[in-house]
Design a protein around this motif. Structure first.
Motif, PDB file in Angstrom:
ATOM      1  N   GLN A 149     -63.601-124.555  81.261  1.00  0.00           N
ATOM      2  CA  GLN A 149     -64.169-125.892  81.126  1.00  0.00           C
ATOM      3  C   GLN A 149     -65.293-125.906  80.100  1.00  0.00           C
ATOM      4  N   ASP A 150     -66.062-124.805  80.041  1.00  0.00           N
ATOM      5  CA  ASP A 150     -67.151-124.708  79.076  1.00  0.00           C
ATOM      6  C   ASP A 150     -66.605-124.624  77.649  1.00  0.00           C
ATOM      7  N   ALA A 151     -65.517-123.867  77.469  1.00  0.00           N
ATOM      8  CA  ALA A 151     -64.907-123.728  76.146  1.00  0.00           C
ATOM      9  C   ALA A 151     -64.274-125.038  75.676  1.00  0.00           C
ATOM     10  N   LEU A 152     -63.701-125.798  76.628  1.00  0.00           N
ATOM     11  CA  LEU A 152     -63.055-127.060  76.268  1.00  0.00           C
ATOM     12  C   LEU A 152     -64.058-128.147  75.909  1.00  0.00           C
ATOM     13  N   GLY A 153     -65.198-128.147  76.553  1.00  0.00           N
ATOM     14  CA  GLY A 153     -66.162-129.231  76.363  1.00  0.00           C
ATOM     15  C   GLY A 153     -65.850-130.359  77.330  1.00  0.00           C
ATOM     16  N   ASP A 154     -66.376-131.541  77.040  1.00  0.00           N
ATOM     17  CA  ASP A 154     -66.257-132.676  77.960  1.00  0.00           C
ATOM     18  C   ASP A 154     -64.816-133.142  78.094  1.00  0.00           C
ATOM     19  N   ILE A 155     -64.277-133.024  79.302  1.00  0.00           N
ATOM     20  CA  ILE A 155     -62.898-133.416  79.561  1.00  0.00           C
ATOM     21  C   ILE A 155     -62.842-134.926  79.773  1.00  0.00           C
ATOM     22  N   VAL A 156     -61.968-135.588  79.013  1.00  0.00           N
ATOM     23  CA  VAL A 156     -61.886-137.046  79.052  1.00  0.00           C
ATOM     24  C   VAL A 156     -60.559-137.554  79.618  1.00  0.00           C
ATOM     25  N   TYR A 157     -59.558-136.676  79.715  1.00  0.00           N
ATOM     26  CA  TYR A 157     -58.257-137.092  80.246  1.00  0.00           C
ATOM     27  C   TYR A 157     -57.524-135.869  80.790  1.00  0.00           C
ATOM     28  N   VAL A 158     -56.852-136.084  81.934  1.00  0.00           N
ATOM     29  CA  VAL A 158     -56.090-135.012  82.575  1.00  0.00           C
ATOM     30  C   VAL A 158     -54.677-135.509  82.837  1.00  0.00           C
ATOM     31  N   SER A 159     -53.677-134.747  82.412  1.00  0.00           N
ATOM     32  CA  SER A 159     -52.274-135.030  82.695  1.00  0.00           C
ATOM     33  C   SER A 159     -51.751-133.902  83.573  1.00  0.00           C
ATOM     34  N   LEU A 160     -51.276-134.270  84.778  1.00  0.00           N
ATOM     35  CA  LEU A 160     -50.842-133.265  85.749  1.00  0.00           C
ATOM     36  C   LEU A 160     -49.368-133.439  86.090  1.00  0.00           C
ATOM     37  N   PRO A 161     -48.739-132.386  86.632  1.00  0.00           N
ATOM     38  CA  PRO A 161     -47.327-132.489  87.031  1.00  0.00           C
ATOM     39  C   PRO A 161     -47.167-133.435  88.228  1.00  0.00           C
ATOM     40  N   GLU A 162     -45.961-133.937  88.405  1.00  0.00           N
ATOM     41  CA  GLU A 162     -45.650-134.841  89.514  1.00  0.00           C
ATOM     42  C   GLU A 162     -45.412-134.055  90.800  1.00  0.00           C
ATOM     43  N   VAL A 163     -45.849-134.614  91.922  1.00  0.00           N
ATOM     44  CA  VAL A 163     -45.549-134.031  93.226  1.00  0.00           C
ATOM     45  C   VAL A 163     -44.032-133.994  93.404  1.00  0.00           C
ATOM     46  N   GLY A 164     -43.523-132.869  93.887  1.00  0.00           N
ATOM     47  CA  GLY A 164     -42.089-132.687  94.062  1.00  0.00           C
ATOM     48  C   GLY A 164     -41.429-131.970  92.910  1.00  0.00           C
ATOM     49  N   GLU A 165     -42.133-131.831  91.785  1.00  0.00           N
ATOM     50  CA  GLU A 165     -41.594-131.157  90.606  1.00  0.00           C
ATOM     51  C   GLU A 165     -41.532-129.648  90.839  1.00  0.00           C
ATOM     52  N   SER A 166     -40.426-129.030  90.442  1.00  0.00           N
ATOM     53  CA  SER A 166     -40.315-127.567  90.480  1.00  0.00           C
ATOM     54  C   SER A 166     -40.815-127.020  89.158  1.00  0.00           C
ATOM     55  N   VAL A 167     -41.645-125.978  89.219  1.00  0.00           N
ATOM     56  CA  VAL A 167     -42.233-125.406  88.010  1.00  0.00           C
ATOM     57  C   VAL A 167     -41.973-123.908  87.964  1.00  0.00           C
ATOM     58  N   SER A 168     -41.947-123.385  86.751  1.00  0.00           N
ATOM     59  CA  SER A 168     -41.739-121.951  86.541  1.00  0.00           C
ATOM     60  C   SER A 168     -43.026-121.320  86.033  1.00  0.00           C
ATOM     61  N   ALA A 169     -43.317-120.121  86.506  1.00  0.00           N
ATOM     62  CA  ALA A 169     -44.515-119.404  86.071  1.00  0.00           C
ATOM     63  C   ALA A 169     -44.577-119.328  84.553  1.00  0.00           C
ATOM     64  N   GLY A 170     -45.737-119.660  84.000  1.00  0.00           N
ATOM     65  CA  GLY A 170     -45.948-119.588  82.561  1.00  0.00           C
ATOM     66  C   GLY A 170     -45.579-120.846  81.802  1.00  0.00           C
ATOM     67  N   ALA A 171     -44.919-121.800  82.467  1.00  0.00           N
ATOM     68  CA  ALA A 171     -44.508-123.039  81.793  1.00  0.00           C
ATOM     69  C   ALA A 171     -45.690-123.983  81.648  1.00  0.00           C
ATOM     70  N   SER A 172     -45.724-124.701  80.526  1.00  0.00           N
ATOM     71  CA  SER A 172     -46.734-125.737  80.333  1.00  0.00           C
ATOM     72  C   SER A 172     -46.348-126.930  81.199  1.00  0.00           C
ATOM     73  N   ILE A 173     -47.246-127.347  82.095  1.00  0.00           N
ATOM     74  CA  ILE A 173     -46.902-128.425  83.035  1.00  0.00           C
ATOM     75  C   ILE A 173     -47.897-129.577  83.016  1.00  0.00           C
ATOM     76  N   GLY A 174     -48.857-129.538  82.111  1.00  0.00           N
ATOM     77  CA  GLY A 174     -49.834-130.617  82.021  1.00  0.00           C
ATOM     78  C   GLY A 174     -50.765-130.384  80.854  1.00  0.00           C
ATOM     79  N   GLU A 175     -51.754-131.276  80.720  1.00  0.00           N
ATOM     80  CA  GLU A 175     -52.708-131.160  79.622  1.00  0.00           C
ATOM     81  C   GLU A 175     -54.099-131.565  80.078  1.00  0.00           C
ATOM     82  N   LEU A 176     -55.078-130.926  79.448  1.00  0.00           N
ATOM     83  CA  LEU A 176     -56.468-131.325  79.583  1.00  0.00           C
ATOM     84  C   LEU A 176     -56.931-131.738  78.197  1.00  0.00           C
ATOM     85  N   GLU A 177     -57.407-132.967  78.094  1.00  0.00           N
ATOM     86  CA  GLU A 177     -57.881-133.458  76.806  1.00  0.00           C
ATOM     87  C   GLU A 177     -59.394-133.541  76.859  1.00  0.00           C
ATOM     88  N   SER A 178     -60.024-132.917  75.878  1.00  0.00           N
ATOM     89  CA  SER A 178     -61.484-132.947  75.809  1.00  0.00           C
ATOM     90  C   SER A 178     -61.908-133.596  74.506  1.00  0.00           C
TER      91      SER A 178
END
Length: 128
Positions: free
Chosen positions: A34-63
């Motif tokens: 969080q310190d490296a990113l700076g001020d976080i202004v938007y968060v995109s997260l995966p949907e509940v019920g979604e199956s995910v695989s280890a190492g896959a990109s599943i969301g974004e943090l926008e700073s």
């Protein structure tokens, strides 16, 4: 200092066992991230019920500095996402190990959590 009771990834995410329910784990980003990113202004997260695989990109943090991918530290099913971050994404900055958590996963294999980094190993990866 990173909390000792958590597991970590090289992508600067933490994993707390158990999550809200005994068969899930809670995931967030570390204070270092969080310190490296700076001020976080938007968060995109995966949907509940979604199956995910280890190492896959599943969301974004926008700073104010950049956009950073959020990765699934383990394979499994998303069972919760922190909806408070829709209105107050800055919680990721102010309380990364508490109210700023991102999502919860029900692991496909509980042993995957044990394979993640300890606090000591994560700190060693930062110290290089």
């Amino acid at each position: 200092m990173n909390p000792e009771d958590l597991k970590y990834t090289v992508e600067h995410e933490w994993v707390r066992t158990p999550g809200e329910s005994p068969d899930s784990v809670r995931i967030g980003i570390t204070d270092y991230a969080q310190d490296a990113l700076g001020d976080i202004v938007y968060v995109s997260l995966p949907e509940v019920g979604e199956s995910v695989s280890a190492g896959a990109s599943i969301g974004e943090l926008e700073s104010t500095k950049s956009v950073s991918d959020v990765y699934a530290p383990i394979s499994g099913e998303i069972v919760a996402a922190n909806s408070a971050l829709d209105a107050t994404p800055e919680l990721v900055n102010s309380d990364p190990y508490g109210e700023g958590w991102l999502f919860e996963i029900r692991p496909a294999d509980a042993a995957d959590v044990d394979a993640l980094l300890s606090a000591e190993a994560y700190q060693a990866s930062l110290d290089g």
